[in-house]
Structures are given as structure tokens and as C-alpha cells.
Motif scaffolding. Sequence first.
Motif, PDB file in Angstrom:
ATOM      1  N   VAL A   1       2.933  82.328  44.990  1.00 31.73           N
ATOM      2  CA  VAL A   1       2.367  81.405  44.007  1.00 31.73           C
ATOM      3  C   VAL A   1       0.843  81.407  44.165  1.00 31.73           C
ATOM      4  CG1 VAL A   1       2.340  79.031  43.163  1.00 31.73           C
ATOM      5  CG2 VAL A   1       4.462  79.994  44.086  1.00 31.73           C
ATOM      6  N   HIS A   2       0.148  81.574  43.048  1.00 37.25           N
ATOM      7  CA  HIS A   2      -1.317  81.641  43.074  1.00 37.25           C
ATOM      8  C   HIS A   2      -1.920  80.460  42.321  1.00 37.25           C
ATOM      9  CE1 HIS A   2      -0.848  85.802  44.452  1.00 37.25           C
ATOM     10  NE2 HIS A   2       0.152  85.836  43.580  1.00 37.25           N
ATOM     11  N   ASP A   3      -2.955  79.879  42.927  1.00 37.91           N
ATOM     12  CA  ASP A   3      -3.623  78.721  42.325  1.00 37.91           C
ATOM     13  C   ASP A   3      -4.707  79.210  41.366  1.00 37.91           C
ATOM     14  OD1 ASP A   3      -4.850  76.388  41.675  1.00 37.91           O
ATOM     15  OD2 ASP A   3      -5.261  75.768  43.746  1.00 37.91           O
ATOM     16  N   LEU A   4      -4.481  78.945  40.084  1.00 35.91           N
ATOM     17  CA  LEU A   4      -5.446  79.415  39.079  1.00 35.91           C
ATOM     18  C   LEU A   4      -6.831  78.788  39.296  1.00 35.91           C
ATOM     19  CD1 LEU A   4      -5.623  81.259  36.597  1.00 35.91           C
ATOM     20  CD2 LEU A   4      -5.069  79.279  35.182  1.00 35.91           C
ATOM     21  N   ARG A   5      -6.852  77.612  39.894  1.00 38.07           N
ATOM     22  CA  ARG A   5      -8.157  76.934  40.106  1.00 38.07           C
ATOM     23  C   ARG A   5      -9.090  77.734  41.003  1.00 38.07           C
ATOM     24  NH1 ARG A   5      -7.913  72.257  37.635  1.00 38.07           N
ATOM     25  NH2 ARG A   5      -5.809  71.512  37.240  1.00 38.07           N
ATOM     26  N   LYS A   6      -8.514  78.580  41.843  1.00 38.25           N
ATOM     27  CA  LYS A   6      -9.358  79.413  42.716  1.00 38.25           C
ATOM     28  C   LYS A   6     -10.125  80.440  41.896  1.00 38.25           C
ATOM     29  CE  LYS A   6      -6.937  78.877  47.023  1.00 38.25           C
ATOM     30  NZ  LYS A   6      -5.617  79.268  47.508  1.00 38.25           N
ATOM     31  N   TYR A   7      -9.724  80.610  40.651  1.00 39.79           N
ATOM     32  CA  TYR A   7     -10.380  81.606  39.798  1.00 39.79           C
ATOM     33  C   TYR A   7     -11.311  80.964  38.773  1.00 39.79           C
ATOM     34  CZ  TYR A   7      -7.433  85.045  41.966  1.00 39.79           C
ATOM     35  OH  TYR A   7      -6.841  85.860  42.895  1.00 39.79           O
ATOM     36  N   ALA A   8     -11.648  79.690  39.036  1.00 37.32           N
ATOM     37  CA  ALA A   8     -12.577  78.996  38.141  1.00 37.32           C
ATOM     38  C   ALA A   8     -13.893  79.773  38.099  1.00 37.32           C
ATOM     39  CB  ALA A   8     -12.817  77.584  38.653  1.00 37.32           C
ATOM     40  N   VAL A   9     -14.488  79.837  36.901  1.00 32.72           N
ATOM     41  CA  VAL A   9     -15.705  80.639  36.787  1.00 32.72           C
ATOM     42  C   VAL A   9     -16.978  79.805  36.717  1.00 32.72           C
ATOM     43  CG1 VAL A   9     -14.782  82.831  35.934  1.00 32.72           C
ATOM     44  CG2 VAL A   9     -15.111  80.930  34.349  1.00 32.72           C
ATOM     45  N   ASP A  10     -16.835  78.495  36.421  1.00 28.44           N
ATOM     46  CA  ASP A  10     -18.073  77.698  36.393  1.00 28.44           C
ATOM     47  C   ASP A  10     -18.231  76.927  37.709  1.00 28.44           C
ATOM     48  OD1 ASP A  10     -16.431  75.517  36.298  1.00 28.44           O
ATOM     49  OD2 ASP A  10     -17.037  74.838  34.309  1.00 28.44           O
TER      50      ASP A  10
END
Length: 241
Positions: free
Chosen positions: A35-44
Motif C-alpha cells: 500500500v502506497h501513500d499518495l500524500r508522499k507524492y505531493a508536489v507543492d
Amino acid sequence: MRIDIISCVPNLLDSPFSHSILQRANDKSLSEVHVHDLRKYAVDKHGHIDDYAYGHGAGMVIMCDPIFNCINDLKKEREYQEVIYMTPDGEVFNQQIANHLSISCENIIILCGHYKGIDQRVRDEIITREISIGDYVLSGGELAAAVVTDAIIRLLPGVLGDETSALTDSFQDGLLAPPVYTRPKEWNGKQVPDILLSGHESKIDEWRLEESMSRTKERRPDLWNNYINSQPEAKPKKKRK
Ligand code: 6GU
């Protein structure tokens, strides 16, 4: 098989894969769920992964870049046969789709939606399949992703103790499963059907098929119609003019 689930509430997926059959599949190295946390890929710099929808009225939409970057990172590591987006406007999941995914995929990405969904351009660009689990709305795609993952993994050879048991599931032959009984023979004045105690295997199979058919006819006329139409002898022969 490896399933990578991308979510912005990964904690929702802590429990479903750590028990029972799915845990056993994992322990036996028949399947891996990550399971991967999409928040870790936040761009701002504020850690946002969503923004207001263009056009008035609609709520928040998950942005392209976090999803795109996350999936690209995964794709660098291995090849994926499907990138599935869980959404109420997807194709309605069923046993045929579960069978297909279980047989034909080694690696699958499942992306869970939230809020008002994800930017359409990401759907167009990288999603290979969109799946819904039924005509009702959930607060996010996580529970739906868990449903799909469970349905796929339990079909992998070796996951179920008894190799034949997935084949006798409801839906596997287009019919609902027949009733089952265990000890005691009499409970609350009710008896187990005699045929099941008879030891007569072919008669028992016949009885089970009859029960499956009458249950399907009564409870799921839609499935029953499909079943009838798929039986070769049920097709009316065309008369030659
Ligand atoms: Cl895949 N997602 C959401 N949010 N709701 C659903 C669904 C999926 N399938 C049925 N309802």
C-alpha cells in the motif's frame, strides 16, 4: 502476484490483508500486497494532492502529478499488466473479471479515488481499466480495492486449502452456491437433508445442482437467465425454411 494499492488514506487498508486467507497467501509468498501513500507524492510545499475542480460547484479533485509520479516510480521497478482505477462509474466487478485478472496478471496497480475523483487526464493517460463494486457510493475506493484484491488473490493456485473450493463458489458456474450443513444432524427440530447423509456421491451432486438452480432462479433471475441461455441444449434449434 503483486498488487500495489495507491491511496491517500492508506491506514484504511491496514487490516484487510493481515488476516486469514490473504495473510496466508502472503506468508506462502503466493501474493504480495503493498500500500502506497499518495500524500508522499505531493508536489507543492504544503503537501496538497488535491485542488478545486475547474467549473463551479464540484468539490476537490486529486491532481495529475502525484498520481503520475507515484505510478511512474512503480513502473520503473517492474512491468504492470493493469493499472486499475476504483470508481463508482467503472465497469461493475464480477467473478469473470476476478478470474481474468487472477489468471492474466503478474503485477497490478490499483488506484483508489477520493473526493470528487481524479483529474480526467490521468484516467485517459495511464489507467487501463476502471472498476466499480456496485451501484452505491462509498467514501473512497479503499474498501472497493480490498474487495477486488481479495477476490483475485483467493483464486491464485495454492491460496485456498482445498484446490477445488474456489470452483464450487457461487458465480463460478453462473449459479449461486447450494445450502450447506454441519453437525448435529438434528438442530432445533430441523433435520439435515437425508441425501447428504446417504454417502451417494452422484446423487448428492445432482441434489446440489438442483438446489443451486432453484436458489438462483428465485433470488437472481438475471443470473438465471444468463445461465439458461448459456446451456447448449437450451438454445432453440433454428428450423430450416
Ligand atoms: Cl470503486 N468507489 C467508490 N467511491 N464508491 C463505489 C465504488 C468505488 N464502487 C461502488 N461504489
